[in-house]
Design a protein around this motif. Structure first.
Motif, mmCIF file in Angstrom:
data_model
loop_
_atom_site.group_PDB
_atom_site.id
_atom_site.type_symbol
_atom_site.label_atom_id
_atom_site.label_comp_id
_atom_site.label_asym_id
_atom_site.label_seq_id
_atom_site.Cartn_x
_atom_site.Cartn_y
_atom_site.Cartn_z
ATOM 1 N N GLU A 8 0.621 -1.426 -0.028
ATOM 2 C CA GLU A 8 -0.694 -0.037 0.062
ATOM 3 C C GLU A 8 1.045 1.604 0.491
ATOM 4 O O GLU A 8 1.498 0.945 0.935
ATOM 5 N N VAL A 9 0.609 1.930 -0.903
ATOM 6 C CA VAL A 9 0.676 3.364 -0.657
ATOM 7 C C VAL A 9 -0.242 4.599 -1.445
ATOM 8 O O VAL A 9 -1.369 4.364 -1.917
ATOM 9 N N SER A 22 3.241 8.175 1.488
ATOM 10 C CA SER A 22 3.646 7.276 2.796
ATOM 11 C C SER A 22 3.042 5.807 2.659
ATOM 12 O O SER A 22 2.332 5.794 1.257
ATOM 13 N N SER A 23 3.144 5.089 3.613
ATOM 14 C CA SER A 23 2.795 3.869 3.609
ATOM 15 C C SER A 23 2.853 3.244 5.054
ATOM 16 O O SER A 23 3.351 3.811 5.594
ATOM 17 N N PRO A 24 1.806 2.844 5.295
ATOM 18 C CA PRO A 24 1.543 2.346 6.373
ATOM 19 C C PRO A 24 2.615 1.773 7.471
ATOM 20 O O PRO A 24 2.415 1.304 8.632
ATOM 21 N N PRO A 28 10.446 7.405 6.545
ATOM 22 C CA PRO A 28 9.384 8.575 6.292
ATOM 23 C C PRO A 28 8.808 8.999 5.057
ATOM 24 O O PRO A 28 9.249 7.595 4.110
ATOM 25 N N THR A 29 8.199 9.508 5.335
ATOM 26 C CA THR A 29 7.287 9.738 3.758
ATOM 27 C C THR A 29 7.908 10.322 2.887
ATOM 28 O O THR A 29 9.247 11.287 3.335
ATOM 29 N N ILE A 30 8.142 10.405 2.344
ATOM 30 C CA ILE A 30 8.818 11.281 0.977
ATOM 31 C C ILE A 30 7.945 12.261 0.248
ATOM 32 O O ILE A 30 6.587 11.799 -0.348
#
Length: 143
Positions: A8-9, A22-24, A28-30
């Motif tokens: 998941e993205v 993000s991904s759960p 970090p986030t991008i």
């Protein structure tokens, strides 16, 4: 191990042409954005085009590492560059070509033929390159 896997993205719009990926299961986030070559594009932020190349490059590396291990290929370093060509085809943008340039430092230069077989098998077995219609070319270099 199951033959099906899900990754998941998520993306959330921030402002202008900028979003946050993000991904759960990842940190970090991008930040991502429209590249500067397009109207209202943003420089210095990962674009879908860069991420496409990153998917090819990282998958090729992971595949190479697994196959090199199976072939017992001794090497001391691996680096890889992927350059993607974006162009207009039938009035639609497509990434039509990706040139992968792996650089492998072998422990023994007499193993170049074996290394070439590993690199070719890596191209054949890379799940990302097997999942896209982009033409893939591998141009290996050895140190």
């Amino acid at each position: 191990m199951s033959e099906e896997h899900y990754y998941e993205v998520d993306v959330k719009w921030k402002e202008g042409r900028i979003g946050e990926l993000s991904s759960p299961v990842l940190q970090p986030t991008i930040e991502c954005a429209t590249p500067p070559e397009f109207t209202n594009g943003v420089p210095n932020i990962w674009s879908p085009e860069h991420l496409f190349g990153a998917a090819i490059n990282s998958c090729y590396m992971a595949t190479f590492l697994a196959i090199a291990e199976n072939f017992k290929l001794p090497f001391t370093s691996f680096e890889c560059k992927t350059v993607c060509k974006l162009e207009m085809v039938d009035k639609k943008f497509q990434i039509t070509e990706a040139v992968i340039t792996p650089v492998v430092h072998l422990e023994n230069n007499e193993l170049q033929d074996k290394a070439l077989r590993v690199l070719e098998k890596s191209k054949q077995n890379c799940l990302v390159t097997n999942s896209i219609k982009t033409e893939i070319t591998v141009v290996p270099k050895f140190l």
